[in-house]
Design a protein around this motif. Structure first.
Motif, mmCIF file in Angstrom:
data_model
loop_
_atom_site.group_PDB
_atom_site.id
_atom_site.type_symbol
_atom_site.label_atom_id
_atom_site.label_comp_id
_atom_site.label_asym_id
_atom_site.label_seq_id
_atom_site.Cartn_x
_atom_site.Cartn_y
_atom_site.Cartn_z
ATOM 1 N N UNK A 27 0.819 -1.199 0.000
ATOM 2 C CA UNK A 27 0.000 0.000 0.000
ATOM 3 C C UNK A 27 0.863 1.262 0.000
ATOM 4 N N UNK A 28 0.367 2.367 -0.580
ATOM 5 C CA UNK A 28 1.190 3.560 -0.803
ATOM 6 C C UNK A 28 1.734 4.222 0.451
ATOM 7 N N UNK A 29 1.195 3.927 1.629
ATOM 8 C CA UNK A 29 1.703 4.554 2.845
ATOM 9 C C UNK A 29 2.792 3.716 3.511
ATOM 10 N N UNK A 30 3.270 2.671 2.823
ATOM 11 C CA UNK A 30 4.300 1.802 3.393
ATOM 12 C C UNK A 30 5.663 2.108 2.790
ATOM 13 N N UNK A 31 6.710 1.689 3.508
ATOM 14 C CA UNK A 31 8.078 1.889 3.023
ATOM 15 C C UNK A 31 8.351 1.021 1.799
ATOM 16 N N UNK A 32 7.716 -0.141 1.707
ATOM 17 C CA UNK A 32 7.921 -1.020 0.557
ATOM 18 C C UNK A 32 7.429 -0.363 -0.730
ATOM 19 N N UNK A 33 6.325 0.360 -0.654
ATOM 20 C CA UNK A 33 5.815 1.053 -1.833
ATOM 21 C C UNK A 33 6.797 2.128 -2.285
ATOM 22 N N UNK A 34 7.381 2.852 -1.337
ATOM 23 C CA UNK A 34 8.358 3.886 -1.693
ATOM 24 C C UNK A 34 9.595 3.267 -2.342
ATOM 25 N N UNK A 35 10.050 2.130 -1.835
ATOM 26 C CA UNK A 35 11.208 1.472 -2.424
ATOM 27 C C UNK A 35 10.924 1.024 -3.852
ATOM 28 N N UNK A 36 9.709 0.567 -4.119
ATOM 29 C CA UNK A 36 9.356 0.138 -5.466
ATOM 30 C C UNK A 36 9.148 1.319 -6.409
ATOM 31 N N UNK A 37 8.950 2.507 -5.867
ATOM 32 C CA UNK A 37 8.727 3.701 -6.688
ATOM 33 C C UNK A 37 9.749 4.787 -6.380
ATOM 34 N N UNK A 38 10.964 4.383 -6.084
ATOM 35 C CA UNK A 38 12.005 5.361 -5.770
ATOM 36 C C UNK A 38 12.307 6.210 -6.993
ATOM 37 N N UNK A 39 12.705 7.479 -6.788
ATOM 38 C CA UNK A 39 13.030 8.342 -7.926
ATOM 39 C C UNK A 39 14.112 7.727 -8.813
ATOM 40 N N UNK A 40 13.869 7.754 -10.114
ATOM 41 C CA UNK A 40 14.831 7.218 -11.069
ATOM 42 C C UNK A 40 14.627 5.768 -11.428
ATOM 43 N N UNK A 41 13.739 5.073 -10.743
ATOM 44 C CA UNK A 41 13.503 3.663 -11.059
ATOM 45 C C UNK A 41 12.706 3.533 -12.357
#
Length: 257
Positions: A63-77
Motif C-alpha cells: 500500500x502507498x503509505x508503506x516503506x515497501x511502496x516507496x522502495x518500489x517507486x524510488x526516484x529514477x527507477x
C-alpha cells in the motif's frame, strides 16, 4: 482481444475507494505519503508558484503509505509498463468478504473468500487460493524460510462472484430496487448478492456503531462544524483586529525589477 487500456504508470495517483477503505486513513495522509517532489519554486512574492512532482506510480500489493511502496517507486527507477483494463469506480463489483470462484491456475474451480482488494490493478486476493512459495530472510549464510503467499487475481477474467442460490459462479450487474437501493444482481437467477459485512470493517473497528470514541478522537459533530471564515487578511492582520491594534505606520516604497 483488443482492450481499451491505459498505462497504469500514467494513472491518477488517487487510490480507489474500495482498496483504501480498510486502512481508514485520511486522503491527506495518503497524498503526503506518496508525495515525491523534484523541484518547487521558493515561496516568495517574486516567484510564480510552480511544483514539479512525480505523478506516475506503479501500484502493487504494498500500500502507498508503506516503506515497501516507496522502495518500489524510488526516484529514477524504471520498471516495465503495466496495462490495466479500466473499470469505472461505480461499476466495481468485488468487495472484502465476497465468495468467488477461481477460473485459472492450479486452484481452478475452487471457491474462496476475498480478503484484500487492490482496485488500482483490478486485483483481489483470495484467502488460501492461488498461492506460491517465496523465500524470506535469505543471505550468504542462511538459505531463508519458505512461506506460502497468496498471489493476486484479476477481476476481469480470473475470478467470478458466486450466486447464493446455487453456489455457482455467475455474471453480475448493478441494478436498482423499487426502493431505489443500488444492489448487485446475478444475471442467471436474478438473485441479489448483498455486499458482505466484512467490507465495512477497518483496522480500527468491526462496525462503526461499536467503535468507542477515545479521549483524543475528534467527534463527528466537531468535524462537520465549519469554524473557518475566509477573509482577505493575513494571520497577523486578524490578530491585530481581534486585539484592537490599528496600523498607523506607512510602509516604504518597494521596486521589483
Amino acid at each position: 482481444m483488443r482492450l481499451t487500456s491505459f498505462l497504469l504508470s500514467k494513472a491518477n495517483k488517487k487510490l480507489g475507494d474500495v482498496s483504501k477503505k480498510f486502512a481508514n486513513f485520511p486522503d491527506e495522509y495518503i497524498a503526503r505519503s506518496m508525495e515525491q517532489l523534484h523541484w518547487r519554486t521558493p515561496r516568495a512574492p517574486q516567484y510564480s508558484d510552480k511544483t514539479i512532482e512525480r505523478k506516475k506510480f506503479r501500484f502493487t500489493t504494498n500500500r502507498p503509505w508503506t516503506a515497501q511502496f516507496y522502495q518500489q517507486n524510488m526516484p529514477g527507477t524504471i520498471r516495465k509498463k503495466v496495462f490495466v483494463e479500466p473499470i469505472p469506480p461505480e461499476q466495481w463489483m468485488y468487495f472484502r468478504g465476497d465468495r468467488v470462484e477461481v477460473l485459472v491456475g492450479k486452484d481452478k474451480g475452487k471457491q474462496g473468500i476475498v480478503n484484500q482488494v487492490i482496485q488500482e490493478r483490478n486485483w483481489v486476493i483470495v484467502e488460501g487460493l492461488n498461492t506460491h512459495l517465496r523465500a524470506v530472510g535469505a543471505d550468504k549464510t542462511f538459505p531463508g524460510i519458505l512461506i506460502q503467499s497468496e498471489a493476486p487475481l484479476l477481476v476481469t477474467n480470473q475470478v467470478k462472484l458466486i450466486d447464493p442460490v446455487d453456489l455457482l459462479s455467475t455474471e453480475v450487474e448493478w441494478r436498482f430496487t423499487e426502493e431505489g437501493e443500488r444492489v448487485r444482481v446475478s444475471k442467471r437467477t436474478g438473485r441479489i448478492i448483498p455486499i458482505p459485512s466484512l467490507h465495512e470493517e477497518t483496522k480500527d473497528y468491526k462496525s462503526k456503531s461499536l467503535y468507542v470514541v477515545r479521549e483524543k478522537d475528534t467527534e463527528a459533530a466537531v468535524v462537520s462544524e465549519i469554524t473557518f471564515k475566509p477573509k482577505l487578511a493575513t494571520f497577523e492582520m486578524e490578530i491585530m483586529e481581534s486585539m484592537g491594534i490599528e496600523e498607523d505606520r506607512i510602509p516604504k516604497k518597494t521596486y521589483w525589477y
